[in-house]
Design a protein around this motif. Structure first.
Motif, mmCIF file in Angstrom:
data_model
loop_
_atom_site.group_PDB
_atom_site.id
_atom_site.type_symbol
_atom_site.label_atom_id
_atom_site.label_comp_id
_atom_site.label_asym_id
_atom_site.label_seq_id
_atom_site.Cartn_x
_atom_site.Cartn_y
_atom_site.Cartn_z
ATOM 1 N N ILE A 133 0.839 -1.204 0.000
ATOM 2 C CA ILE A 133 0.000 0.000 0.000
ATOM 3 C C ILE A 133 0.873 1.253 0.000
ATOM 4 N N SER A 134 1.900 1.274 0.844
ATOM 5 C CA SER A 134 2.772 2.446 0.935
ATOM 6 C C SER A 134 3.526 2.687 -0.357
ATOM 7 N N LEU A 135 4.021 1.617 -0.986
ATOM 8 C CA LEU A 135 4.744 1.773 -2.251
ATOM 9 C C LEU A 135 3.813 2.311 -3.339
ATOM 10 N N PHE A 136 2.614 1.760 -3.417
ATOM 11 C CA PHE A 136 1.658 2.230 -4.424
ATOM 12 C C PHE A 136 1.303 3.694 -4.193
ATOM 13 N N VAL A 137 0.999 4.047 -2.953
ATOM 14 C CA VAL A 137 0.628 5.428 -2.636
ATOM 15 C C VAL A 137 1.787 6.380 -2.923
ATOM 16 N N VAL A 139 2.459 6.435 -7.031
ATOM 17 C CA VAL A 139 1.360 7.091 -7.752
ATOM 18 C C VAL A 139 1.191 8.536 -7.281
ATOM 19 N N GLY A 140 1.244 8.746 -5.972
ATOM 20 C CA GLY A 140 1.076 10.086 -5.436
ATOM 21 C C GLY A 140 2.178 11.035 -5.866
ATOM 22 N N THR A 141 3.426 10.558 -5.882
ATOM 23 C CA THR A 141 4.538 11.409 -6.308
ATOM 24 C C THR A 141 4.416 11.777 -7.775
ATOM 25 N N CYS A 142 4.117 10.796 -8.628
ATOM 26 C CA CYS A 142 3.966 11.080 -10.065
ATOM 27 C C CYS A 142 2.811 12.055 -10.317
ATOM 28 N N ILE A 152 -3.876 9.547 -1.169
ATOM 29 C CA ILE A 152 -3.107 10.147 -2.271
ATOM 30 C C ILE A 152 -3.499 11.597 -2.524
ATOM 31 N N LEU A 153 -4.773 11.843 -2.767
ATOM 32 C CA LEU A 153 -5.216 13.168 -3.231
ATOM 33 C C LEU A 153 -4.985 14.303 -2.229
ATOM 34 N N PRO A 154 -5.215 14.109 -0.911
ATOM 35 C CA PRO A 154 -5.021 15.250 0.001
ATOM 36 C C PRO A 154 -3.596 15.788 0.040
ATOM 37 N N LEU A 155 -2.614 14.972 -0.324
ATOM 38 C CA LEU A 155 -1.213 15.408 -0.260
ATOM 39 C C LEU A 155 -0.616 15.698 -1.631
ATOM 40 N N ALA A 156 -1.403 15.548 -2.695
ATOM 41 C CA ALA A 156 -0.843 15.631 -4.049
ATOM 42 C C ALA A 156 -0.334 17.021 -4.390
ATOM 43 N N VAL A 157 -1.041 18.055 -3.971
ATOM 44 C CA VAL A 157 -0.675 19.432 -4.333
ATOM 45 C C VAL A 157 -0.600 20.271 -3.065
ATOM 46 N N LEU A 160 11.139 14.837 -4.493
ATOM 47 C CA LEU A 160 11.694 14.441 -3.199
ATOM 48 C C LEU A 160 10.771 14.848 -2.059
ATOM 49 N N PHE A 161 10.255 16.073 -2.116
ATOM 50 C CA PHE A 161 9.319 16.525 -1.074
ATOM 51 C C PHE A 161 8.091 15.621 -1.007
ATOM 52 N N LEU A 162 7.541 15.288 -2.171
ATOM 53 C CA LEU A 162 6.340 14.458 -2.208
ATOM 54 C C LEU A 162 6.629 13.029 -1.743
ATOM 55 N N THR A 163 7.782 12.505 -2.148
ATOM 56 C CA THR A 163 8.152 11.146 -1.722
ATOM 57 C C THR A 163 8.263 11.067 -0.207
ATOM 58 N N PHE A 164 8.936 12.048 0.395
ATOM 59 C CA PHE A 164 9.032 12.087 1.853
ATOM 60 C C PHE A 164 7.654 12.186 2.492
ATOM 61 N N ALA A 165 6.812 13.059 1.940
ATOM 62 C CA ALA A 165 5.492 13.281 2.529
ATOM 63 C C ALA A 165 4.641 12.019 2.476
ATOM 64 N N TYR A 166 4.623 11.347 1.322
ATOM 65 C CA TYR A 166 3.801 10.142 1.181
ATOM 66 C C TYR A 166 4.354 8.979 1.999
ATOM 67 N N TRP A 167 5.675 8.793 1.954
ATOM 68 C CA TRP A 167 6.241 7.633 2.625
ATOM 69 C C TRP A 167 6.108 7.735 4.150
ATOM 70 N N ASN A 168 6.272 8.936 4.687
ATOM 71 C CA ASN A 168 6.242 9.109 6.140
ATOM 72 C C ASN A 168 4.843 9.356 6.692
ATOM 73 N N ASP A 169 3.844 9.434 5.814
ATOM 74 C CA ASP A 169 2.509 9.801 6.275
ATOM 75 C C ASP A 169 1.778 8.628 6.919
ATOM 76 N N TRP A 170 1.252 8.857 8.081
ATOM 77 C CA TRP A 170 0.344 7.910 8.733
ATOM 78 C C TRP A 170 -0.947 8.608 9.164
ATOM 79 N N TYR A 171 -0.919 9.937 9.112
ATOM 80 C CA TYR A 171 -2.048 10.739 9.608
ATOM 81 C C TYR A 171 -3.292 10.548 8.742
#
Length: 316
Positions: free
Chosen positions: A94-98, A101-104, A163-168, A220-231
């Protein structure tokens, strides 16, 4: 008298013009090196300590405390997590997919918005710039955000809620806008327009290839945000099959802490299980598992930070 060869050699070793003002004296250079070494050690030493604790036996940690070199080497922490391997592997997927996809998606949307706002001839430039800028100062709040994501958009208990809440983000859009406005030559875009290129063609074939630094930075910013997100998982996900790796490991960590806090109220069998559970080692193993993938991904982005400046020239 100095020979011509000696004069040329001396002049070559002595910088002139603006180079004279960019020089650093040897004492200052030594002080800066020492400061940077201390700063690097301050970042590296805690990581090494966490790794060492994750490979320590629980009895060793209880008796000797935290040590850089474990008194008793053990894989108890990782064995405990391996016992939860089915859930962890599913959450890892799930984390890898998010993250991917979220970073792209985030890079595409952010750069498109940044490029549009960087065009001086765009009629809604000022209005949309304010629309993007205001959320950087004023936030709608948790209640309204939760209502929009879960009720209005209907994303609760779906993968898109992660994915969507952190995309932009407004910050990333402003970075892209500033980069495109200051780095991409306007004459390059005008020459492409004269050749009949559309804005989408200019953006995809001319602007993006010379914008690797900002693409790597936003990525890089998005990758960090998605990978570290649990909220986001905590807010919008009730189905345990959709939990991200960070949310799952945080849940395991919370449960370990809860069991340790309420050990006196547990039964004999549960208390014995808790006594044999590698609490500290498991906590540190969780940190290692979360940090290791993103630490491996960072060098891939880092190499683009020092390259990718405007390439080519405009024909006159």
């Amino acid at each position: 008298m100095e020979t011509t060869k000696a004069i040329k050699k001396r002049n070559k070793n002595e910088p002139d013009g603006f180079d004279r003002f960019n020089r650093i004296s040897k004492p200052a250079n030594v002080v800066l090196n020492i400061v940077f070494i201390i700063a690097a050690l301050a970042c590296v030493i805690p990581v090494l300590l966490v790794v060492a604790i994750s490979f320590s036996a629980e009895a060793s940690i209880t008796e000797y405390g935290y040590r850089f070199i474990p008194k008793i080497f053990s894989l108890e922490g990782y064995t405990f997590l391996a016992s939860q391997s089915k859930m962890i592997l599913r959450a890892l997927g799930i984390s890898l997919f998010v993250t991917i996809v979220g970073t792209c998606l985030g890079v595409i949307l952010t750069t498109l918005m940044g490029y549009v706002l960087s065009r001086p001839g765009y009629k809604l430039n000022g209005f949309l710039t304010m629309v993007v800028f205001i959320p950087m100062v004023f936030n709608g709040g948790l209640v309204s955000t939760y209502f929009v994501v879960s009720q209005l958009l209907g994303l609760k208990n779906t993968i898109w809620a992660l994915i969507l809440p952190l995309a932009v983000s407004s910050f990333n859009v402003i970075i892209c806008r500033t980069f495109f406005k200051t780095t991409v030559p306007e004459s390059l875009i005008e020459s492409a327009k004269m050749d009949g290129a559309s804005q989408l063609t200019i953006f995809s074939r001319i602007v993006l290839p010379i914008s690797l630094p900002v693409l790597a930075t936003i990525g890089l910013f998005l990758t960090f945000a998605y990978w570290n997100d649990w909220y986001q998982s905590m807010l919008y996900i009730d189905d345990t099959k959709l939990l991200s790796l960070q949310a799952l490991l945080n849940s395991i960590l919370t449960n370990i802490q809860m069991l340790a806090t309420n050990a006196a109220t547990l039964g004999a069998s549960a208390a014995e299980m808790l006594a044999n559970m590698p609490k500290e080692a498991a906590r540190m193993a969780i940190v290692v598992i979360i940090v290791l993938p993103i630490a491996c991904a960072y060098p891939f982005f880092q190499k683009y930070f020092i390259s990718g400046l405007t390439v080519g020239a405009v024909k006159g």
